[in-house]
Design an enzyme around this catalytic site. Structure first.
Site, PDB file in Angstrom:
ATOM      1  N   CYS A 136       0.841  -1.213   0.000  1.00  0.00           N
ATOM      2  CA  CYS A 136       0.000   0.000   0.000  1.00  0.00           C
ATOM      3  C   CYS A 136       0.867   1.251   0.000  1.00  0.00           C
ATOM      4  O   CYS A 136       1.340   1.703   1.047  1.00  0.00           O
ATOM      5  CB  CYS A 136      -0.916  -0.020   1.220  1.00  0.00           C
ATOM      6  SG  CYS A 136      -1.936   1.463   1.337  1.00  0.00           S
ATOM      7  N   CYS A 139      -0.447   4.145   2.056  1.00  0.00           N
ATOM      8  CA  CYS A 139      -0.267   4.008   3.514  1.00  0.00           C
ATOM      9  C   CYS A 139       1.187   4.274   3.904  1.00  0.00           C
ATOM     10  O   CYS A 139       1.451   4.892   4.929  1.00  0.00           O
ATOM     11  CB  CYS A 139      -0.617   2.595   3.984  1.00  0.00           C
ATOM     12  SG  CYS A 139      -2.104   1.903   3.301  1.00  0.00           S
ATOM     13  N   ASP A 140       2.118   3.762   3.117  1.00  0.00           N
ATOM     14  CA  ASP A 140       3.515   3.714   3.572  1.00  0.00           C
ATOM     15  C   ASP A 140       4.497   4.562   2.760  1.00  0.00           C
ATOM     16  O   ASP A 140       5.666   4.678   3.138  1.00  0.00           O
ATOM     17  CB  ASP A 140       4.005   2.245   3.536  1.00  0.00           C
ATOM     18  CG  ASP A 140       3.165   1.353   4.435  1.00  0.00           C
ATOM     19  OD1 ASP A 140       2.688   1.850   5.467  1.00  0.00           O
ATOM     20  OD2 ASP A 140       2.973   0.168   4.097  1.00  0.00           O
TER      21      ASP A 140
END
Ligand code: NDP
Length: 283
Positions: A136, A139-140
C-alpha cells in the site's frame, strides 16, 4: 452483550459493491442490514484520486466511499460496524456471527467481501513485511522520502502506486515480468513520461535483501525471465502490486468456487429472478 438480529437481506462488505447492493435493496423496501467489516469503505479508502468514477473527473477514494455510505443510509439501509467471522449457509435463515457477539439471521446474504492484495509468497518478502515491504503506497509511501523504491506489477495498481511514490521517493523502479503493461494506456503514458520512474522489463523478483538490525530492506534480487541473469536493484521500500485475491474465506467450504477463489455463479438472469421472487414472498 450477544444479540440476534434478523433481516431479509444481509450485506457483508462495505466497498462499492456492498453500498450499491444496500441502495438497491433499500429501494426495494427490503430493509437490508450492511455489516461493514474491518475496513469500512474497502480498498478505495486507501487510494488517492479516482478518475474513472462517472460524474466526477476526479474524486478522492475515501471521500467517494463516505458519499456512498451516506447514500445507502439515506435510502434506509442499516449500517453496522461489525466483522462477520462465521457464516452458516446450511440452514435457513442463514446465520452469520459478528465479532461483537451479535448473530445475524437472514433470508438472503449478499457477499460483497471484495479482495485482498496478493503477495509473491517469498520467505524474504514475509520477513520484511512492515519493515520495507508493503502492498500500500498510500499508507507507507511517506516513509521513503528521498529514497529509492521498487514496485512490482504491471496493472493499474502497480502504475498508480509507482506514480504516487514519486511524491516522496528519489527514484521508482517498476519491475514487470513481461515486456508490456496491462494498465490503462493513459496511466502508462504518465508512467513512461515521469522522470523519476524507470521500468525493468521481463524480470521477476526472487528475493528481498536487507539487514536484520535494524530490520530493513536494502535491495531486491530480480531475475531476467529468459536469460536468468540477476540484477540487484537497490531500494529501501518494496511495494507489491500484483493484483488481488478474493476474500472468500467465509464460504470457501460451502459454495462452489472457481480455481482463483471467486464464487461460481449461475448465469445472471435466473438466480436474480429467483432471489427477487423468494424475497417478494416474504414481504
Ligand atoms: P491486475 O490483475 O490488473 O494486474 C496484476 C499485475 O501483476 C499484472 O501485470 C500481472 O502480470 C502481475 N503479476 C501477477 N502475479 C505476479 C507475480 N507472481 N509476479 C510478478 N507479477 C505478477 O491487478 P491490479 O491490482 O493492478 O488491478 C485489479 C483491477 O482493478 C483491474 O481491473 C484494474 O484495472 C482495476 N484498478 C483500477 C484502477 C483505476 O482505474 N484507477 C486502480 C487500480 C486497479 P501480467 O500482466 O504478466 O499478468
Amino acid at each position: 452483550m450477544s444479540a440476534t438480529r434478523h433481516t431479509r437481506v444481509l450485506i457483508i462488505g462495505s466497498g462499492p459493491a456492498g453500498y450499491t447492493a444496500a441502495v438497491y435493496a433499500s429501494r426495494a423496501m427490503l430493509e437490508p442490514i450492511l455489516v461493514q467489516g474491518i475496513q469500512p469503505g474497502g480498498q478505495l479508502t486507501i487510494t488517492t484520486d479516482v478518475e474513472n468514477w462517472p460524474g466526477d473527473a476526479s474524486v478522492m477514494g475515501p471521500d467517494l466511499m463516505v458519499r456512498m455510505e451516506n447514500h445507502a443510509r439515506e435510502m434506509g439501509a442499516e449500517i453496522i460496524s461489525d466483522h462477520i467471522s462465521d457464516l452458516d449457509l446450511s440452514q435457513r435463515p442463514f446465520r452469520a456471527s459478528g465479532d461483537t457477539g451479535t448473530t445475524y439471521t437472514a433470508d438472503a446474504v449478499i457477499l460483497a467481501t471484495g479482495a485482498q492484495a496478493r503477495w509473491l509468497g517469498l520467505p524474504s518478502e514475509e520477513h520484511f513485511k512492515g519493515f520495507g515491504v508493503s502492498a500500500c503506497a498510500t499508507c507507507d509511501g511517506f516513509f521513503y522520502r528521498g529514497q529509492e523504491v521498487v514496485v512490482i506489477g504491471g496493472g493499474n495498481t502497480a502504475v498508480e502506486e509507482a506514480l504516487f511514490l514519486t511524491n516522496f521517493a528519489s527514484k521508482v523502479t517498476l519491475i514487470h515480468r513481461r515486456d508490456s503493461l496491462r494498465a490503462e494506456k493513459i496511466m502508462q503514458d504518465r508512467l513512461f513520461k515521469h522522470p523519476k520512474i524507470e521500468v525493468l522489463w521481463n524480470h521477476e523478483v526472487d528475493e528481498v535483501i536487507g539487514t536484520d538490525a535494524p530490520r530493513g530492506v536494502e535491495a531486491v534480487k530480480a531475475r531476467h525471465v529468459e536469460t536468468g541473469a540477476i540484477t540487484e536493484v537497490p531500494c529501501k521500500g518494496f511495494f507489491v502490486a500484483i493484483g488481488h485475491a478474493p476474500a472468500s474465506e467465509l464460504i470457501k467450504d460451502q459454495l462452489k468456487l472457481h480455481s482463483g477463489g471467486y464464487v461460481w455463479v449461475e448465469p445472471m438472469a435466473r438466480p436474480a429472478r429467483r432471489l427477487v421472487a423468494f424475497l417478494r414472498r416474504e414481504v
